[in-house]
Design a protein around this motif. Sequence first.
Motif, PDB file in Angstrom:
ATOM      1  N   TRP A   1      10.320   2.924 -11.273  1.00 51.87           N
ATOM      2  CA  TRP A   1      11.637   3.188 -11.854  1.00 51.87           C
ATOM      3  C   TRP A   1      12.746   2.905 -10.855  1.00 51.87           C
ATOM      4  CZ3 TRP A   1      14.076   8.162 -10.429  1.00 51.87           C
ATOM      5  CH2 TRP A   1      15.135   8.567 -11.251  1.00 51.87           C
ATOM      6  N   GLN A   2      12.350   2.530  -9.661  1.00 51.93           N
ATOM      7  CA  GLN A   2      13.274   2.567  -8.534  1.00 51.93           C
ATOM      8  C   GLN A   2      14.611   1.842  -8.729  1.00 51.93           C
ATOM      9  OE1 GLN A   2      11.614   1.622  -4.669  1.00 51.93           O
ATOM     10  NE2 GLN A   2      13.654   0.973  -4.055  1.00 51.93           N
ATOM     11  N   PHE A   3      14.572   0.609  -9.234  1.00 49.85           N
ATOM     12  CA  PHE A   3      15.843  -0.141  -9.348  1.00 49.85           C
ATOM     13  C   PHE A   3      16.822   0.569 -10.278  1.00 49.85           C
ATOM     14  CE2 PHE A   3      14.388  -4.688  -8.026  1.00 49.85           C
ATOM     15  CZ  PHE A   3      13.973  -4.167  -6.817  1.00 49.85           C
TER      16      PHE A   3
ATOM     17  N   PHE B   1       2.784   0.994 -14.410  1.00 50.31           N
ATOM     18  CA  PHE B   1       1.655   0.105 -14.728  1.00 50.31           C
ATOM     19  C   PHE B   1       1.448  -0.870 -13.585  1.00 50.31           C
ATOM     20  CE2 PHE B   1       3.637   1.580 -18.589  1.00 50.31           C
ATOM     21  CZ  PHE B   1       2.560   1.976 -19.369  1.00 50.31           C
ATOM     22  N   ARG B   2       0.218  -1.033 -13.165  1.00 46.98           N
ATOM     23  CA  ARG B   2      -0.096  -1.980 -12.097  1.00 46.98           C
ATOM     24  C   ARG B   2      -1.277  -2.839 -12.526  1.00 46.98           C
ATOM     25  NH1 ARG B   2       2.580   0.066  -7.193  1.00 46.98           N
ATOM     26  NH2 ARG B   2       4.355   1.099  -8.170  1.00 46.98           N
ATOM     27  N   ALA B   3      -1.038  -4.124 -12.596  1.00 44.43           N
ATOM     28  CA  ALA B   3      -2.128  -5.032 -12.979  1.00 44.43           C
ATOM     29  C   ALA B   3      -2.955  -5.375 -11.745  1.00 44.43           C
ATOM     30  CB  ALA B   3      -1.554  -6.284 -13.627  1.00 44.43           C
ATOM     31  N   GLU B   4      -3.402  -4.325 -11.051  1.00 46.89           N
ATOM     32  CA  GLU B   4      -4.170  -4.526  -9.830  1.00 46.89           C
ATOM     33  C   GLU B   4      -5.640  -4.626 -10.156  1.00 46.89           C
ATOM     34  OE1 GLU B   4      -2.213  -2.191  -6.121  1.00 46.89           O
ATOM     35  OE2 GLU B   4      -2.484  -1.033  -7.947  1.00 46.89           O
ATOM     36  N   LYS B   5      -6.292  -5.584  -9.530  1.00 41.08           N
ATOM     37  CA  LYS B   5      -7.726  -5.713  -9.811  1.00 41.08           C
ATOM     38  C   LYS B   5      -8.552  -4.802  -8.907  1.00 41.08           C
ATOM     39  CE  LYS B   5      -8.068  -9.964 -12.341  1.00 41.08           C
ATOM     40  NZ  LYS B   5      -7.394 -11.221 -11.990  1.00 41.08           N
TER      41      LYS B   5
ATOM     42  N   PHE C   1       5.942  10.093 -10.151  1.00 37.38           N
ATOM     43  CA  PHE C   1       7.081  10.997  -9.936  1.00 37.38           C
ATOM     44  C   PHE C   1       7.985  10.301  -8.929  1.00 37.38           C
ATOM     45  CE2 PHE C   1       8.520  14.592  -7.038  1.00 37.38           C
ATOM     46  CZ  PHE C   1       9.530  15.052  -7.866  1.00 37.38           C
ATOM     47  N   GLU C   2       9.181   9.942  -9.366  1.00 38.34           N
ATOM     48  CA  GLU C   2      10.065   9.183  -8.479  1.00 38.34           C
ATOM     49  C   GLU C   2      11.403   9.892  -8.330  1.00 38.34           C
ATOM     50  OE1 GLU C   2       9.076   5.102 -10.502  1.00 38.34           O
ATOM     51  OE2 GLU C   2       9.514   4.734  -8.381  1.00 38.34           O
ATOM     52  N   VAL C   3      11.892   9.861  -7.111  1.00 37.75           N
ATOM     53  CA  VAL C   3      13.106  10.579  -6.756  1.00 37.75           C
ATOM     54  C   VAL C   3      14.068   9.600  -6.095  1.00 37.75           C
ATOM     55  CG1 VAL C   3      14.021  12.438  -5.302  1.00 37.75           C
ATOM     56  CG2 VAL C   3      11.737  12.662  -6.293  1.00 37.75           C
TER      57      VAL C   3
ATOM     58  N   ASP D   1      -5.464   9.565   1.253  1.00 40.95           N
ATOM     59  CA  ASP D   1      -4.853   8.511   0.446  1.00 40.95           C
ATOM     60  C   ASP D   1      -3.346   8.524   0.602  1.00 40.95           C
ATOM     61  OD1 ASP D   1      -7.062   7.422  -0.773  1.00 40.95           O
ATOM     62  OD2 ASP D   1      -7.020   8.844  -2.442  1.00 40.95           O
ATOM     63  N   GLU D   2      -2.762   7.357   0.446  1.00 42.23           N
ATOM     64  CA  GLU D   2      -1.295   7.311   0.378  1.00 42.23           C
ATOM     65  C   GLU D   2      -0.881   7.975  -0.928  1.00 42.23           C
ATOM     66  OE1 GLU D   2       0.592   3.323   0.385  1.00 42.23           O
ATOM     67  OE2 GLU D   2       1.914   4.191  -1.122  1.00 42.23           O
ATOM     68  N   ILE D   3      -0.174   9.103  -0.818  1.00 44.24           N
ATOM     69  CA  ILE D   3       0.285   9.738  -2.059  1.00 44.24           C
ATOM     70  C   ILE D   3       1.774   9.473  -2.307  1.00 44.24           C
ATOM     71  CG2 ILE D   3      -1.489  11.501  -2.380  1.00 44.24           C
ATOM     72  CD1 ILE D   3       0.240  13.538  -0.979  1.00 44.24           C
TER      73      ILE D   3
HETATM   74  O1  4AD Z   1       3.706   2.532  -3.055  1.00 43.61           O
HETATM   75  P1  4AD Z   1       4.283   2.247  -4.402  1.00 43.61           P
HETATM   76  O2  4AD Z   1       3.944   0.949  -5.016  1.00 43.61           O
HETATM   77  O3  4AD Z   1       5.865   2.415  -4.258  1.00 43.61           O
HETATM   78  C1  4AD Z   1       6.782   2.223  -5.259  1.00 43.61           C
HETATM   79  O4  4AD Z   1       6.518   1.919  -6.405  1.00 43.61           O
HETATM   80  C2  4AD Z   1       8.189   2.594  -4.892  1.00 43.61           C
HETATM   81  N1  4AD Z   1       9.111   1.788  -5.709  1.00 43.61           N
HETATM   82  C3  4AD Z   1       8.400   4.070  -5.115  1.00 43.61           C
HETATM   83  C4  4AD Z   1       9.816   4.526  -4.875  1.00 43.61           C
HETATM   84  O5  4AD Z   1      10.253   4.480  -3.751  1.00 43.61           O
HETATM   85  N2  4AD Z   1      10.489   4.984  -5.900  1.00 43.61           N
HETATM   86  O6  4AD Z   1       3.837   3.406  -5.396  1.00 43.61           O
HETATM   87  C5  4AD Z   1       4.196   4.743  -5.118  1.00 43.61           C
HETATM   88  C6  4AD Z   1       3.000   5.652  -5.193  1.00 43.61           C
HETATM   89  C7  4AD Z   1       1.926   5.364  -4.165  1.00 43.61           C
HETATM   90  O7  4AD Z   1       2.201   6.000  -2.934  1.00 43.61           O
HETATM   91  C8  4AD Z   1       0.694   5.952  -4.838  1.00 43.61           C
HETATM   92  O8  4AD Z   1       0.630   7.345  -4.671  1.00 43.61           O
HETATM   93  C9  4AD Z   1       0.943   5.646  -6.294  1.00 43.61           C
HETATM   94  O9  4AD Z   1       2.336   5.469  -6.449  1.00 43.61           O
HETATM   95  N3  4AD Z   1       0.241   4.446  -6.746  1.00 43.61           N
HETATM   96  C10 4AD Z   1      -0.880   4.441  -7.512  1.00 43.61           C
HETATM   97  N4  4AD Z   1      -1.615   5.438  -8.019  1.00 43.61           N
HETATM   98  C11 4AD Z   1      -2.700   5.123  -8.743  1.00 43.61           C
HETATM   99  N5  4AD Z   1      -3.090   3.859  -9.001  1.00 43.61           N
HETATM  100  C12 4AD Z   1      -2.384   2.796  -8.512  1.00 43.61           C
HETATM  101  N6  4AD Z   1      -2.763   1.558  -8.788  1.00 43.61           N
HETATM  102  C13 4AD Z   1      -1.227   3.082  -7.717  1.00 43.61           C
HETATM  103  N7  4AD Z   1      -0.305   2.313  -7.100  1.00 43.61           N
HETATM  104  C14 4AD Z   1       0.565   3.157  -6.509  1.00 43.61           C
END
Ligand code: 4AD
Length: 426
Positions: A186-188, A207-211, A224-226, A348-350
């Motif tokens: 939602w960042q932008f 949504f992430r089209a990650e494989k 959750f975005e702030v 994990d990166e949270i």
């Molecule tokens: O690190 P990401 O991609 O960062 C952003 O999207 C920034 N635009 C956020 C922002 O600054 N508003 O995603 C943020 C977090 C990650 O640290 C992770 O916890 C989670 O989203 N995340 C996922 N969780 C589950 N499955 C995935 N494929 C994820 N990709 C990211």
Amino acid sequence: MAANFSKIDNVLNKKFDKKKVKIRGWVYRKRTLKDKIFLVIRDSSDIIQVLASKGSKAWKDAQKITIESSLELEGKLREDKRAPTGFEINATKINIVGLAEDFPIARDTSPEFLMDVRHLAIRSRKLSAVFRIRSKIFYLLHRYMHEHGFYEMDPPMLSSAGSEGGAEMFKLKYFDTKTAVLNQSWQFYAEAFANVLEKVYCIAPSFRAEKSKTARHVTEYWHFEVEAAWMKMNDMMKLAEDIISYVCLNIVKENKKDLDILGKDPKELLNIKAPFPRITYKEAAKKLKIKYGNDFGIKEERALMKAYKKPLFITHYPSSLMHFYKKRDPKNPKVCLNFNMISPFVGDEIIDGSERESDLNKIIEILKKEGKDPKQVDWYLDSRRYGAVPHSGFGLGIARLIMWICGLDHIRDTIPFPRTVNRISP
Ligand code: 4AD
Ligand code: MG
């Protein structure tokens, strides 16, 4: 049977010893002996053991009832240390509401099968506990943000472009000629709103089209975005650690029983108090003997977290690894004013956050250096053209937070109906 059913947790908490109680729910377990049938009944709140003795009015129905049938029952409560939740109801009357067919999960419990019947697997005691905690975490995040002067604002789910890079977007046909992508972050939009409501947040799907087929990636997750105007990197980090501490403390206060079911030590969560430890990317890379400039993956983050009992902030990543919107450190533009928060135990990166570059010319310079056309994010750059202010934000993957709080080793267990590369049903 007339109304006035009690919830099982209420029966257990009030310890209506030797009193008549009425409950309703589903048969979780059944064990038949010669002259006794033991049932374990579950409802949304907990489970309780029920005894039907031969000769009682309840006997016939107890014989007939099957696993996962729904029922209403009446009986006398008594304490019994051997029962799974310490009490037993001696049934005087059973009313079968929905007699269940042969329940498939009793026969096959392989992980793949459990995902095929996810709509039934969610009935387990473990998943019920996870989902009660999940529900509470959403509530606590909303509560915290409203109590701290943030406005909830919703992102669009459909856009013409994403914010987090091209390869990871789901594309779909949008009427005859256009292509739309599903929201990645939602960042932008949040940054545009920081110039309006100043302190904003959202809890919405990303949504992430990650494989990636890992224990921490799904293709759809609640994010959750702030974002806040006037806040610098350090303010945003303080906010992030305060929110995480608040959630941990209140989960222990309000969901202690669910943590017990999951075998999670509440002390571990009570220890989560600000300030959290902080190290720079450079220090982390040195500890892990990683070449400066390489990104951390799961392996590195997990190895690093062996030494910590609280979430860890890693800050100041190399600018070469970071998106154009992250502010470059004015003292050393080779690194960004950004931070990741890594969960303890799981590793994990949270959270991913940063101060944002608010200077239009600097952003354009970075975009050009990366070979990107600033025109593609032209509307986004308007927040810098018209009254730019310092601002910062972060994104938290709620599923990963739940994974850590519940002590689970796979992200799929935190999500009601997880979506992965191989699965979009049920
Ligand atoms: O690190 P990401 O991609 O960062 C952003 O999207 C920034 N635009 C956020 C922002 O600054 N508003 O995603 C943020 C977090 C990650 O640290 C992770 O916890 C989670 O989203 N995340 C996922 N969780 C589950 N499955 C995935 N494929 C994820 N990709 C990211
Ligand atoms: Mg990230």
